[in-house]
Design a protein around this motif. Structure first.
Motif, PDB file in Angstrom:
ATOM      1  N   TRP A  89     -25.225  34.610 -59.406  1.00 46.62           N
ATOM      2  CA  TRP A  89     -24.163  34.134 -60.297  1.00 46.62           C
ATOM      3  C   TRP A  89     -22.974  33.601 -59.506  1.00 46.62           C
ATOM      4  O   TRP A  89     -22.328  32.628 -59.921  1.00 46.62           O
ATOM      5  N   TRP A  92     -23.758  30.033 -58.470  1.00 44.91           N
ATOM      6  CA  TRP A  92     -23.579  29.040 -59.546  1.00 44.91           C
ATOM      7  C   TRP A  92     -22.115  28.923 -59.946  1.00 44.91           C
ATOM      8  O   TRP A  92     -21.656  27.856 -60.355  1.00 44.91           O
ATOM      9  N   LYS A  93     -21.366  30.005 -59.803  1.00 43.43           N
ATOM     10  CA  LYS A  93     -19.937  29.975 -60.138  1.00 43.43           C
ATOM     11  C   LYS A  93     -19.171  29.055 -59.182  1.00 43.43           C
ATOM     12  O   LYS A  93     -18.383  28.202 -59.622  1.00 43.43           O
ATOM     13  N   THR A  94     -19.373  29.243 -57.874  1.00 39.74           N
ATOM     14  CA  THR A  94     -18.648  28.416 -56.915  1.00 39.74           C
ATOM     15  C   THR A  94     -19.047  26.951 -57.055  1.00 39.74           C
ATOM     16  O   THR A  94     -18.210  26.056 -56.890  1.00 39.74           O
ATOM     17  N   THR A  96     -20.081  25.517 -59.932  1.00 38.77           N
ATOM     18  CA  THR A  96     -19.547  25.037 -61.211  1.00 38.77           C
ATOM     19  C   THR A  96     -18.109  24.573 -61.064  1.00 38.77           C
ATOM     20  O   THR A  96     -17.704  23.552 -61.646  1.00 38.77           O
ATOM     21  N   THR A 189      -8.041  36.313 -61.752  1.00 34.03           N
ATOM     22  CA  THR A 189      -9.175  36.282 -62.673  1.00 34.03           C
ATOM     23  C   THR A 189      -8.697  36.353 -64.117  1.00 34.03           C
ATOM     24  O   THR A 189      -9.117  35.570 -64.970  1.00 34.03           O
ATOM     25  N   ASN A 316     -19.110  39.622 -65.470  1.00 32.36           N
ATOM     26  CA  ASN A 316     -20.305  38.953 -64.963  1.00 32.36           C
ATOM     27  C   ASN A 316     -21.523  39.396 -65.754  1.00 32.36           C
ATOM     28  O   ASN A 316     -21.804  40.594 -65.849  1.00 32.36           O
ATOM     29  N   ASP A 337     -19.713  33.166 -68.000  1.00 27.55           N
ATOM     30  CA  ASP A 337     -19.031  33.856 -66.908  1.00 27.55           C
ATOM     31  C   ASP A 337     -18.800  32.972 -65.697  1.00 27.55           C
ATOM     32  O   ASP A 337     -17.738  33.045 -65.066  1.00 27.55           O
ATOM     33  N   ILE A 338     -19.769  32.131 -65.348  1.00 24.51           N
ATOM     34  CA  ILE A 338     -19.642  31.324 -64.131  1.00 24.51           C
ATOM     35  C   ILE A 338     -18.534  30.287 -64.230  1.00 24.51           C
ATOM     36  O   ILE A 338     -18.164  29.677 -63.218  1.00 24.51           O
ATOM     37  N   LEU A 339     -17.984  30.110 -65.419  1.00 25.89           N
ATOM     38  CA  LEU A 339     -16.806  29.276 -65.613  1.00 25.89           C
ATOM     39  C   LEU A 339     -15.590  30.123 -65.987  1.00 25.89           C
ATOM     40  O   LEU A 339     -14.526  30.021 -65.380  1.00 25.89           O
ATOM     41  N   ALA A 342     -13.956  32.428 -63.170  1.00 28.13           N
ATOM     42  CA  ALA A 342     -13.923  31.832 -61.829  1.00 28.13           C
ATOM     43  C   ALA A 342     -12.538  31.790 -61.218  1.00 28.13           C
ATOM     44  O   ALA A 342     -12.376  31.386 -60.060  1.00 28.13           O
ATOM     45  N   ARG A 394     -23.191  27.395 -71.532  1.00 27.63           N
ATOM     46  CA  ARG A 394     -23.784  28.044 -70.361  1.00 27.63           C
ATOM     47  C   ARG A 394     -24.802  27.120 -69.696  1.00 27.63           C
ATOM     48  O   ARG A 394     -24.798  26.940 -68.478  1.00 27.63           O
TER      49      ARG A 394
END
Length: 416
Positions: A89, A92-94, A96, A189, A316, A337-339, A342, A394
């Motif tokens: 995750w 993919w977060k970094t 995104t 956050t 997360n 969550d990945i957005l 972040a 998502r």
């Protein structure tokens, strides 16, 4: 279909996005698997003199786009599978939000609530010694996560620096200011969740003023989110922690709640609002539900009974893949969550850059950069959803993340 593990959930989320990304089978399989997971044993002498050995992990999931980045958590439920999912995750977060990082995550199987300060420090230093061959300012940069904090990061930094023979503040982020941390990191956050929530309310054509918000989890992220949304004019009607929740349809006194928790370390004993269970909160009739605790709290059963008009994932992996299916069918938008969460890794990146340059920025500069990056990422996600016709936000975020990560692998090639 039963609920899945966090790793299975992440893979299912990737599969759903795959049809919107031009990926060959080999590349996709490569993106599904972590590059490495280290398991270490951490023997620690406790205050009573006995030595207890703790199991711990560090996973580096994908480093094609830059150094690995991810937190360290202390929790009884830590496992190799959980750490691998969380590291995925982070990857993919970094991607995104467009940061030049890969994804990592670490964890120790323990309940730190039972530890003295000395025991926490001893465990942290032993864990750092165990993973120090994997981490480094240009390799893998840890940060705080569940049950860890700036003091934890100071101990990690000091242990690593001792082996190097000089101070290396850029080896971790989320440090105290005195050890090279950045202003704005502790609140980042929660501030980011607030920014994204306001953008999401605009997306669904609801004003933030007077919007009823329920927040499951009242730690650093949940409490800061509540505070910023309260200041923006939202009506925070319910919050909760592991002991249960508090509800007031007219709006809670957020700052009084934060003061109570700062003193008591829990919502228990706060009697200026009605008590509710976590299940009551998750299924409460409200404009926005913000899960801000741990993964897998929104199950298929909860999703079926959920009455919020919008879900913003501050935690997360709070929504299982089966629950995602239910929410898609019901037409409930979810900011993933990945957005949504972040903000922490964005300001961690800014801290890392400042440490690398040996030059600090003002709080105004940090917050402006955070807002700009999150706003751009939210708009990109919405545009992708509309252009590609993805079933939810998502999948749109994953589409962007997979495209960016796969492209990095493509241009770098494969060795040998």
């Amino acid at each position: 279909m039963g609920e899945r593990s966090p790793l299975d959930t992440m893979h299912a989320q990737m599969e759903r996005a795959r049809e919107y990304v031009a990926l060959d089978d080999d590349t996709f399989e490569r993106l599904k698997a972590p590059e490495r997971t280290l398991k270490v044993s951490c023997p620690v002498e406790m205050d009573d003199g006995h030595v207890e050995t703790f199991e711990a992990y560090r996973c580096q999931f994908d480093g094609a786009r830059g150094p690995y980045k991810g937190g360290i958590r202390y929790h009884p439920a830590v496992s190799a599978a959980e750490v691998e999912a969380l590291a995925g995750w982070m990857t993919w977060k970094t991607a995104t939000v467009g940061l030049p990082f890969g994804g990592a995550k670490g964890g120790v199987v323990c309940d730190p609530r039972d530890f003295s300060e000395r025991e926490r420090e001893a465990l942290t230093r032993r864990y750092t010694e165990g993973i120090r061959r994997l981490i480094g300012p240009d390799v893998d940069i840890p940060a705080p996560d569940v049950n860890t904090d700036p003091q934890t990061m100071a101990w990690v930094m000091d242990t690593y620096s001792t082996y190097q023979g000089h101070a290396v503040p850029e080896v971790v982020t989320g440090k105290p200011l005195a050890a090279g941390g950045t202003v704005g990191r502790v609140e980042a956050t929660g501030r980011g969740v607030s920014i994204v929530t306001q953008r999401a309310l605009d997306y669904v054509a609801k004003p933030v003023e007077g919007a009823d918000v329920a927040i499951q989890g009242f730690g650093n992220v949940g409490s800061v989110t509540a505070s910023y949304l309260d200041r923006a004019g939202a009506n925070v009607v319910a919050v909760s922690d592991v002991t249960g929740g508090r509800h007031d349809p007219e709006g809670l006194d957020v700052e009084a709640l934060r003061t109570h928790v700062a003193t008591e370390d829990t919502l228990a004993g706060y009697d200026a609002a009605t008590e509710v269970t976590n299940d009551d909160l998750l299924t409460m009739d409200c404009d926005v539900l913000i899960p801000a605790a741990i993964e897998n709290v929104i199950t298929a059963d909860v999703a079926d009974r959920l009455e919020a008009d919008l879900v913003v994932e501050a935690a997360n992996g709070p929504t299982t893949h089966v629950a995602d299916d239910v929410l898609i069918e019901r037409g409930v938008p979810v900011v993933p969550d990945i957005l949504a969460n972040a903000g922490g890794v964005i300001v961690s990146y800014l801290e890392w850059v400042q440490n690398s340059q040996q030059y600090s920025w003002s709080l105004e500069e940090v917050n402006a950069d955070l807002r700009e990056r999150l706003t751009e990422a939210f708009e990109t996600t919405v545009e992708t959803a509309e252009e590609e016709g993805t079933p939810n936000l998502r999948t749109a975020a994953y589409t962007t993340a997979l495209q960016r990560t796969a492209r990095a692998h493509e241009v770098r090639g494969r060795f040998p």
